[in-house]
Motif scaffolding. Structure first.
Motif, PDB file in Angstrom:
ATOM      1  N   GLU A   2      14.567   7.309  38.264  1.00  0.00           N
ATOM      2  CA  GLU A   2      13.289   7.605  38.920  1.00  0.00           C
ATOM      3  C   GLU A   2      13.308   8.941  39.632  1.00  0.00           C
ATOM      4  O   GLU A   2      14.208   9.228  40.418  1.00  0.00           O
ATOM      5  N   THR A   3      12.287   9.733  39.374  1.00  0.00           N
ATOM      6  CA  THR A   3      12.120  10.992  40.099  1.00  0.00           C
ATOM      7  C   THR A   3      10.687  11.017  40.629  1.00  0.00           C
ATOM      8  O   THR A   3       9.867  10.169  40.283  1.00  0.00           O
ATOM      9  N   ALA A 233      22.198  12.682  32.283  1.00  0.00           N
ATOM     10  CA  ALA A 233      22.773  12.862  33.622  1.00  0.00           C
ATOM     11  C   ALA A 233      23.042  14.339  33.891  1.00  0.00           C
ATOM     12  O   ALA A 233      22.789  14.842  34.990  1.00  0.00           O
ATOM     13  N   LEU A 236      19.755  16.140  34.632  1.00  0.00           N
ATOM     14  CA  LEU A 236      19.248  15.803  35.969  1.00  0.00           C
ATOM     15  C   LEU A 236      20.123  16.421  37.063  1.00  0.00           C
ATOM     16  O   LEU A 236      19.610  16.868  38.093  1.00  0.00           O
ATOM     17  N   ALA A 240      16.702  19.063  37.037  1.00  0.00           N
ATOM     18  CA  ALA A 240      15.475  18.650  36.356  1.00  0.00           C
ATOM     19  C   ALA A 240      14.948  17.352  36.958  1.00  0.00           C
ATOM     20  O   ALA A 240      15.697  16.553  37.506  1.00  0.00           O
ATOM     21  N   GLN A 241      13.635  17.153  36.857  1.00  0.00           N
ATOM     22  CA  GLN A 241      13.017  15.904  37.318  1.00  0.00           C
ATOM     23  C   GLN A 241      12.824  14.945  36.150  1.00  0.00           C
ATOM     24  O   GLN A 241      12.155  13.911  36.281  1.00  0.00           O
ATOM     25  N   PHE A 358      23.594   6.792  30.754  1.00  0.00           N
ATOM     26  CA  PHE A 358      23.287   7.425  32.044  1.00  0.00           C
ATOM     27  C   PHE A 358      24.031   6.710  33.171  1.00  0.00           C
ATOM     28  O   PHE A 358      24.661   7.349  34.022  1.00  0.00           O
TER      29      PHE A 358
END
Lengths: 374, 374
Positions: A2-3, A233, A236, A240-241, A358
C-alpha cells in the motif's frame, strides 16, 4: 502493498499492469492491482468501445485505466492541416517499400490472399486516432489515462481531470518527468532502458530515484525490468509509489498473441535476446531481437524511417509475419525480463508470485538491516 | 547491513568499494566497508607494492582486496610465445595511429615536451603484467582478489585459495556468472549495463536476480547504478549479498583524478552523459561521453581496435588529454549514477549517506508492506 497512490485509487496492491488484452487488464484489476488497457492497436472507435464494455463487465467493479499514444507535438501536413494517414503514406520512400518486400521475400513470407484486408495497422499514435479513442474512453468509468509518448496536450489533461481521471505519462529521463509535471499530469511512469516498448537509455536503478527527486511530491511508478516480487521491492525501495509491469503478462494464459510460435519464442528467450530497435515505430523500442530487427538495424540497410512513417511502412509486413508465423522474423515488444518468463501462468498466479516474492524480499531486507518486523 | 558474506569477511557493512586510489580504498575499509584497489593502472610491480604498503598501514587493521584485469584466455603471439607489448604495438594499423594524431590536432592537444616520457599506459590487462601484480599482492594480507574480465585462470584461483584469499569475478550475464562458478570462484559481481567501465547490456534490475539464481548458494554482489542507500536496498532486495560501488568514489575528497577540470565535469554530468564505448580499451566500457568517444564511435571513422590493441594505441593520447586538460576530450570510466555525483564529499560522508539512505529505504519498504519493524 500500500502506498499513498494505491489508497487514492482504491486498489489493494500498488501494481499497475499494462496490456493490450482486455482479459489480462480485467484479471489484473480483479487480482487487486490496476489494469491498464493499451489502446494503440485500436483503429476503429467501435472496437475500443466493445472491449471497454467487456472490461467494465469483467473488472469486478474495481478500477482500471487506458493507455494511449498521443504525441505531445501535433504532426502537421503542409498548409497546417492535421497530418492524415494518406499524407504519411505519401512520405514513405519507394526504396523503403522495396526493402520491406525484399526482406519478406528472402524469408518466404506469403502475401495476403487476394481480397483479404491487411491485419491491424498501428495508427493509434496519430493524434486524430488517439483523440477518437478518448471520445470513447471518457464514456467509461476509467480512473487513469496514461500517455506513452510525451506529455498529453493541455486540453486532454483538462478533460481527464474534468472526468475525475488521473493522468499518467511515461518518462525515460528526469527531464521528461519534469516536463510532464509542468504539463499538470498526476503520475510519472519512469520507464527504464530495460523495459519493453519505447524506452530511453537510463536504467531503472538510476532513473527511478532521479524521477522521484525531479517531481516529488508527484507519485512515480517504476517501470522496466520488473517481473518478480523482488524487483517490485527494489522499485519501491528506489522511492516509487508503485510499479508498472507490461512484459510479464504477455505469456499469461489470458493473453492472446494470435501466434503459438510467438508465445513459445517468448518462453524460450533469455534476457539478452531483446534489442532497442527503431524497426517497430521509428523510435527506439525494446523488442525481441529477430532477423526483422536485424534487417532494420543493419548499417548497410536503408534504416528505419522516423515515427510515424515506419509504423505505417511495416504494418502489413508485420501482420503477414504474424499470420504465417515466420519464425525468424516473428517478434514483439518485450523487456529484458523476458528471460524469466519461462512458464505460462494465469494472471492470478503471476500476481500471487509477485506478492509472495515481495514479502520474501521484505523479510530479507529486514534480516540484512537487523530489524525485527511483524 | 549484514549478510553471510559480510560476516565471513568480518566487515560491518556489505558495501564493496572499487577504486584506483589507495586513499579511497583505505577510507572505505576504515568506514566499515570493503575497499578494493584497482591494479590495472600499475605497470611496475614496485609501484603497486608501495601503494599496498600504504594501504596496509592506513586500513586500520581491517580487510581490503585487489582488483586485477586478467584475461581468461592467454593472448598468444605466433610460435605460441606469450604476447608482449611490442607484439601488440606491431599489430596496430598506421591509419589508426594517424587518426589519433588527427583527432588530437583538431582539438589542439599539445605533444609531450621533448624528453618527457608518456604518462601511464594501461597494460595491466596483459597477462604477464597482471601476473607480476599477483606476485606482489600475495605478499600482503589481501582478503579478496577480483578479476574484471572473465574468470581468472585455474592456477590463479588455486594460488589465491592457498593464501586464504577469496576470489571474485565480474559478470555481465547469467552465463558469465555460471562460467565463473564452474571456475571455482567464490563471489560473483553482477555488473549491470548502467555501470561504469566494462559492462554488458543487461541492466542491474534484471541481471542481479538472474545471477543470484544462476550461482546460488555462491554470493552475488550487485554492481551498476548504485550510489545511494536506496539503490543499495534495491540491490539487496534483488538477492545480492552485498553491493559493489565504483563510480561514486571518483568525486570524493580522497580521490585524485589529477585534473580539476575532470572532477568538475563529473560533478556537472547528468545520467545521460555517459556512453558505452570501445574507445577506452576495445571492449564496450561505460564512460563520460566526450568528443573523444564520439570520434571512436563515429561510423565514418576507423572505429576502435580490439583489446588489447586499443588500450595501447590511445595510452599516450589519453595522458596528453589529461595533462593538458583539453576539456572536450577529457573523460573517465563512470556509470550512469554520475548524475547524482553533484558534490564533493569525503569517503566517510558518502558512507554515512549510504547507510542513512539504506535505513530510510528499509523504513519505507516496511511501511508499504504494512510491517512494524524495530
Amino acid at each position: 502493498m500500500e502506498t499513498e497512490l494505491s489508497r487514492k485509487l482504491g486498489i489493494e496492491h500498488a501494481i499497475f499492469g499494462f496490456t493490450p488484452f482486455p482479459a489480462v487488464a480485467a484479471a489484473i484489476t480483479r487480482a487487486g492491482g490496476f489494469g491498464v488497457l493499451g489502446a494503440v492497436r485500436y483503429t476503429a472507435p467501435d472496437d475500443l468501445a466493445r472491449d471497454l464494455d467487456w472490461l467494465q463487465e469483467h473488472a469486478g467493479g474495481k478500477p482500471y485505466g487506458l493507455d494511449v499514444v498521443m504525441p505531445a507535438k501535433k504532426a502537421e501536413a503542409p498548409g497546417n492541416r492535421t497530418l492524415t494517414e494518406a499524407d504519411v503514406e505519401a512520405m514513405i520512400p519507394e526504396g523503403h517499400r522495396r526493402f520491406v518486400e525484399e526482406t519478406l521475400a528472402k524469408h518466404g513470407v506469403p502475401a495476403f490472399p487476394e481480397g483479404e484486408a491487411s491485419g491491424w495497422r498501428i495508427t493509434g499514435w496519430m493524434e486524430q486516432v488517439a483523440r477518437s479513442q478518448l471520445d470513447v474512453a471518457f464514456d467509461y468509468p476509467i480512473k487513469l489515462l496514461a500517455n506513452a509518448l510525451g506529455s498529453p496536450p493541455p486540453d486532454v489533461v483538462a478533460r481527464a481531470h474534468d472526468h475525475g481521471v488521473l493522468v499518467a505519462a511515461l518518462a525515460g529521463s528526469a527531464k521528461h518527468a519534469r516536463r510532464h509535471a509542468e504539463a499538470g499530469i498526476d503520475i510519472v511512469v519512469a520507464q527504464g532502458y530495460e523495459a519493453g516498448g519505447h524506452t530511453g537509455e537510463i536504467a531503472s536503478m538510476v532513473l527511478t530515484p532521479e524521477a522521484v527527486d525531479a517531481v516529488s511530491p508527484l507519485p512515480v511508478l517504476a517501470a522496466g525490468g520488473i517481473g518478480s516480487g523482488e524487483q517490485i521491492a527494489a522499485g519501491l525501495a528506489l522511492g516509487a509509489q508503485g510499479v508498472w509491469l507490461g512484459s510479464i503478462w504477455l505469456t499469461t494464459a489470458e493473453a492472446d498473441l494470435h501466434s503459438r510460435a510467438l508465445t513459445e519464442k517468448l518462453l524460450a528467450a533469455g534476457s539478452g535476446d531483446t534489442v532497442r530497435s527503431r524497426a517497430l515505430s521509428g523510435k527506439p523500442a525494446r523488442q525481441l531481437r529477430t532477423e526483422w530487427t536485424d534487417a532494420w538495424d543493419d548499417p548497410n540497410g536503408p534504416g528505419a524511417l522516423p515515427m510515424p512513417l515506419q509504423g505505417l511502412l511495416v504494418a502489413d509486413a508485420v501482420s503477414r509475419i504474424q499470420k504465417y508465423e515466420v519464425e525468424p522474423l516473428l517478434g514483439t515488444p518485450v523487456g529484458q525480463i523476458v528471460g524469466r518468463m519461462n512458464s505460462e501462468r494465469s494472471v492470478q498466479q503471476v500476481f500471487d508470485d509477485l506478492t509472495r516474492g515481495f514479502e520474501r524480499a521484505v523479510d530479507r531486507i529486514n534480516r540484512i538491516a537487523g530489524r525485527r518486523a511483524s
